[in-house]
Design a protein around this motif. Structure first.
Motif, short mmCIF file in Angstrom:
data_model
loop_
_atom_site.label_atom_id
_atom_site.label_comp_id
_atom_site.label_asym_id
_atom_site.label_seq_id
_atom_site.Cartn_x
_atom_site.Cartn_y
_atom_site.Cartn_z
N GLN A 110 0.82 -1.21 0.00
CA GLN A 110 0.00 0.00 0.00
C GLN A 110 0.85 1.27 0.00
OE1 GLN A 110 -3.17 0.26 -0.48
NE2 GLN A 110 -3.27 2.47 -0.19
N CYS A 111 1.77 1.38 0.96
CA CYS A 111 2.53 2.64 1.12
C CYS A 111 3.95 2.55 0.57
CB CYS A 111 2.55 3.07 2.58
SG CYS A 111 3.49 1.95 3.67
N ARG A 113 6.61 1.32 2.04
CA ARG A 113 7.66 1.32 3.07
C ARG A 113 8.20 -0.07 3.28
NH1 ARG A 113 5.18 4.19 8.28
NH2 ARG A 113 3.64 2.69 7.67
N CYS A 130 -2.75 0.31 6.57
CA CYS A 130 -2.46 0.07 5.16
C CYS A 130 -3.35 -1.03 4.59
CB CYS A 130 -0.99 -0.29 4.98
SG CYS A 130 0.10 1.14 5.05
#
Length: 145
Positions: A110-111, A113, A130
Motif C-alpha cells: 500500500q505505502c 515502506r 495500510c
C-alpha cells in the motif's frame, strides 16, 4: 469413616505406586473415597504422631530438581506430573524464547515502506491501516469498474 490403619495403608500403597482403584479394591472401598482420603491426608500439616512416608512427600528423591530456565533448585509437589520449571514465570519465559521468530524484510503493497515481518514470509502490509486503505481502494475500483 476410615480408620487410621486404612489411611496409613492408603498412603503406603500410593508410595509404592498403586492406583486409587487398586487400593480401593483391596480395602473394599470406592476409588473416589480412597482418593478423597489420600488428598485430605496430603493437605494436612504432618504431625509428630502421624508418619507419612518421605517418598510420597517427594523428599526422598535423589537430588532436588533444577529449573530448566533459571537453574534454581525447587521442590516438586507431592502429587503431579514431571515439573520442569520453578514457576509459571520461568515456564512462560522459556516458552517465549523457544518460539522461532524468523525476520523477513518486506515492502508494504500500500505505502511502499520497508518493514520486518516476523515468522510470516507472505505478509503484504506494514500495518492494519495500510490493509484497510488497500481494501477501500479495491472497493472504489470495483464501483468505478
Amino acid at each position: 469413616m476410615m480408620s487410621e490403619q486404612e489411611k496409613q495403608y492408603i498412603v503406603k500403597q500410593r508410595a509404592l505406586g498403586k492406583s486409587f482403584v487398586q487400593i480401593g479394591r483391596e480395602l473394599g472401598r470406592g476409588e473416589s473415597s480412597v482418593r478423597y482420603v489420600f488428598n485430605h491426608i496430603m493437605e494436612e500439616e504432618p504431625k509428630a504422631d502421624k508418619a507419612i512416608p518421605t517418598v510420597v512427600l517427594g523428599a526422598g528423591t535423589s537430588g532436588t530438581p533444577k529449573c530448566k530456565y533459571c537453574g534454581r533448585d525447587f521442590m516438586r509437589p507431592a502429587m503431579g506430573g514431571k515439573q520442569l520449571f520453578c514457576s509459571a514465570h520461568c515456564r512462560n519465559a522459556w516458552g517465549n524464547e523457544q518460539k522461532r521468530r524468523i525476520p523477513y524484510g518486506r515492502v508494504c503493497e500500500q505505502c511502499g515502506r520497508e518493514f520486518t515481518a516476523f515468522g510470516n514470509p507472505h505478509k503484504r502490509f506494514c500495518s492494519r491501516k495500510c490493509f484497510a486503505d488497500s481494501r477501500k481502494a479495491v472497493q472504489v475500483m470495483e464501483v468505478r469498474g
